[in-house]
Design a protein around this motif. Structure first.
Motif, PDB file in Angstrom:
ATOM      1  N   LEU A  32      -1.537  15.308   0.334  1.00 20.73           N
ATOM      2  CA  LEU A  32      -0.953  14.157   1.017  1.00 20.73           C
ATOM      3  C   LEU A  32      -0.725  14.448   2.493  1.00 20.73           C
ATOM      4  CD1 LEU A  32       1.504  12.955  -1.758  1.00 20.73           C
ATOM      5  CD2 LEU A  32      -0.360  11.605  -0.763  1.00 20.73           C
TER       6      LEU A  32
ATOM      7  N   ASP B 283       1.553   4.073   5.994  1.00 27.81           N
ATOM      8  CA  ASP B 283       0.822   5.048   5.179  1.00 27.81           C
ATOM      9  C   ASP B 283       1.327   6.463   5.454  1.00 27.81           C
ATOM     10  OD1 ASP B 283      -0.645   2.832   4.479  1.00 27.81           O
ATOM     11  OD2 ASP B 283      -2.500   3.495   5.427  1.00 27.81           O
TER      12      ASP B 283
ATOM     13  N   ASP C  83      -9.909   2.203  -1.973  1.00 27.33           N
ATOM     14  CA  ASP C  83      -9.402   2.682  -0.687  1.00 27.33           C
ATOM     15  C   ASP C  83     -10.463   3.216   0.261  1.00 27.33           C
ATOM     16  OD1 ASP C  83      -7.060   2.931   0.841  1.00 27.33           O
ATOM     17  OD2 ASP C  83      -6.908   5.073   0.408  1.00 27.33           O
TER      18      ASP C  83
ATOM     19  N   GLU D 137      -1.363   8.986  -4.198  1.00 28.97           N
ATOM     20  CA  GLU D 137      -2.819   8.974  -4.116  1.00 28.97           C
ATOM     21  C   GLU D 137      -3.492  10.172  -4.792  1.00 28.97           C
ATOM     22  OE1 GLU D 137      -6.379   7.952  -0.947  1.00 28.97           O
ATOM     23  OE2 GLU D 137      -4.340   8.206  -0.228  1.00 28.97           O
TER      24      GLU D 137
ATOM     25  N   ARG E 224       0.814  -1.222   0.000  1.00 24.87           N
ATOM     26  CA  ARG E 224       0.000   0.000   0.000  1.00 24.87           C
ATOM     27  C   ARG E 224       0.850   1.275   0.000  1.00 24.87           C
ATOM     28  NH1 ARG E 224      -4.898   1.037   1.011  1.00 24.87           N
ATOM     29  NH2 ARG E 224      -4.452   2.578   2.646  1.00 24.87           N
TER      30      ARG E 224
ATOM     31  N   ASN F 241       2.797   8.904   2.613  1.00 29.18           N
ATOM     32  CA  ASN F 241       2.250  10.229   2.309  1.00 29.18           C
ATOM     33  C   ASN F 241       3.317  11.299   2.404  1.00 29.18           C
ATOM     34  OD1 ASN F 241      -1.061   9.779   3.834  1.00 29.18           O
ATOM     35  ND2 ASN F 241      -0.331   9.264   1.798  1.00 29.18           N
TER      36      ASN F 241
ATOM     37  N   LYS G 229      -4.091   9.436   9.242  1.00 30.54           N
ATOM     38  CA  LYS G 229      -2.984   8.670   9.797  1.00 30.54           C
ATOM     39  C   LYS G 229      -2.699   9.037  11.242  1.00 30.54           C
ATOM     40  CE  LYS G 229      -2.635   7.679   5.359  1.00 30.54           C
ATOM     41  NZ  LYS G 229      -3.560   8.197   4.334  1.00 30.54           N
TER      42      LYS G 229
ATOM     43  N   GLU H  82      -7.174   5.372   9.535  1.00 33.06           N
ATOM     44  CA  GLU H  82      -7.012   4.798   8.196  1.00 33.06           C
ATOM     45  C   GLU H  82      -6.904   3.281   8.245  1.00 33.06           C
ATOM     46  OE1 GLU H  82      -6.022   5.046   3.895  1.00 33.06           O
ATOM     47  OE2 GLU H  82      -7.339   5.985   5.354  1.00 33.06           O
TER      48      GLU H  82
ATOM     49  N   GLU I  20      -3.933  14.232   4.197  1.00 32.04           N
ATOM     50  CA  GLU I  20      -4.279  12.820   4.411  1.00 32.04           C
ATOM     51  C   GLU I  20      -3.684  12.328   5.735  1.00 32.04           C
ATOM     52  OE1 GLU I  20      -5.966  10.526   2.770  1.00 32.04           O
ATOM     53  OE2 GLU I  20      -6.409  11.423   0.828  1.00 32.04           O
TER      54      GLU I  20
ATOM     55  N   TRP J  60       0.716   2.988  -3.284  1.00 31.15           N
ATOM     56  CA  TRP J  60      -0.552   3.694  -3.500  1.00 31.15           C
ATOM     57  C   TRP J  60      -0.544   5.023  -2.760  1.00 31.15           C
ATOM     58  CZ3 TRP J  60      -5.350   3.760  -5.817  1.00 31.15           C
ATOM     59  CH2 TRP J  60      -6.338   4.509  -5.180  1.00 31.15           C
ATOM     60  N   GLU J  61      -0.175   4.992  -1.500  1.00 34.72           N
ATOM     61  CA  GLU J  61      -0.249   6.188  -0.663  1.00 34.72           C
ATOM     62  C   GLU J  61       0.701   7.285  -1.141  1.00 34.72           C
ATOM     63  OE1 GLU J  61      -2.292   6.865   1.720  1.00 34.72           O
ATOM     64  OE2 GLU J  61      -3.249   4.934   2.144  1.00 34.72           O
TER      65      GLU J  61
END
Length: 399
Positions: A290, A313, A210, A196, A189, A317, A298, A303, A293, A192-193
């Protein structure tokens, strides 16, 4: 992370930017708003009042005020009403946030989404040709073009790694090899993070992959990483609304794994399309997104509520935000050396706190094992970085 249900407006390539930009009154003539490049937006439960429906091309600042009772979002959408040019989200009642975009001539749509659900309250928005170049010229333009090319290459690399890791993870999960799947979950992941904001700019891919269970609309089908996360780290009845958790069947596992693989492949198709670009203002907005996020998911531990792998994560980010800033850093250094110094210092301070808890390669402390003081220190470092990072877009665009 996606806090939004599966609707056309679930795209997001930009976000909250608390900038000190000039505003125009809601009753100001459209010509004034156009000339200033500053536009006010009032969002309520049943209205999205934009101070003008037309503006000249170039840097535009939408100052969005939540005059309603629910948290709201504001979008600038492309002519098709699907592509998100930029967005600002998580605007609490009584608060204002600024969204800076570099707008080319054309037809757009504005949209407020009170409660952050549904398709939003939309209106057509026209950007006329100012006759001036949209964006920087000369040496700065060349620097930003190089930054955009560098960032797109970074995105393609991360998505390629995500595709490979996702297939390995999905195979293990579908085969019932839970130990291997748990080991692969957070590390996969990460890719992805890191990117994102780009993933969020393509249709419903973000919520399909997600969406958290807490943000699932009634009657909607839950898919993606967090569905599988819950099945791998099965909650007690107390943590599951007072009812015993029902594990997914082998058939359901296979379907969930196949969905993740298929949607990740769609993301790769999008970013490897020769037409794919990500402009400098989107990169700058994405850096702040990010970090937001981190602040909204987080730091709170919301999350990865079942696996408590939030620090993976968190690090991802921060990685993504730092890369986004670094590809733009030459322009930032030239235009505002003090801002560049502040960003370098704040990124380093936050990274020191994360490094104290581990790394992507060696693993991190489980988030539920952090002390209250450690969480507070991380949150304070995020806040300290957020302020200078919020000035990145205006510095890069010259707005």
């Amino acid at each position: 992370m996606s806090h939004r249900p599966t609707a056309a407006l679930t795209l997001a390539a930009a976000l909250v930017l608390p900038l000190a930009a000039a505003c125009v009154p809601n009753d100001a003539p459209a010509d004034d708003a156009t000339a200033a490049g500053a536009i006010t937006v009032s969002s309520t439960a049943d209205a999205c009042d934009v101070s003008t429906t037309e503006a000249a091309s170039g840097p535009l600042t939408f100052t969005v005020t939540n005059d309603g009772q629910d948290v709201t979002e504001f979008y600038l959408l492309g002519e098709d009403g699907l592509r998100v040019v930029s967005e600002v989200e998580n605007i609490g009642p009584g608060l204002s946030r600024d969204l800076v975009v570099q707008a080319r001539p054309g037809t757009y749509w504005t949209a407020c989404k009170p409660g952050m659900v549904g398709d939003g309250i939309r209106a057509k928005f026209t950007v006329t040709d100012s006759g001036a170049d949209t964006g920087p010229t000369g040496d700065t333009a060349e620097q930003l073009a190089a930054a955009e090319a560098s960032y797109v290459a970074y995105v393609k690399d991360q998505v390629g790694a995500l595709v490979a890791g996702t297939q390995e993870f999905a195979d293990a999960y579908a085969a019932g090899d839970d130990a291997t799947a748990r080991d692969l979950y957070a590390a996969t992941r990460v890719h992805w993070e890191r990117v994102e904001p780009v993933a969020e700019s393509f249709g419903d891919l973000d919520p399909l992959l997600d969406l958290r269970e807490a943000d699932l609309e009634d009657g909607a089908t839950w898919t993606g990483w967090h569905l599988v996360e819950k099945d791998l780290w099965q909650p007690t009845p107390e943590a599951n609304g007072g009812v015993a958790y029902t594990p997914l069947t082998p058939e359901q596992r296979q379907a969930a794994a196949d969905d993740i693989v298929a949607n990740t492949a769609k993301l790769q198709e999008q970013v490897t399309d020769p037409a794919f670009t990500f402009e400098a203002f989107q990169i700058a907005n994405g850096a702040k997104e990010l970090l937001d996020e981190v602040a909204t998911g987080k730091v709170t531990g919301e999350e990865e509520i079942w696996s408590h792998t939030d620090l993976w994560d968190f690090q991802a980010n921060v990685d993504g935000a730092r890369v986004a800033y670094e590809v733009l850093s030459d322009v930032v250094q030239e235009r505002d050396a003090d801002l560049a110094d502040a960003l370098d210092e704040r990124f380093a301070e936050l990274q020191d706190l994360l490094t104290a808890q581990g790394s992507v390669e060696s693993g991190f402390t489980s988030y539920d094992q952090l002390t209250e003081d450690q969480v507070k220190d991380l949150a304070a470092a995020v806040d300290a970085l957020s302020e200078p990072l919020s000035r990145l877009t205006t510095t890069v665009t010259g707005a």
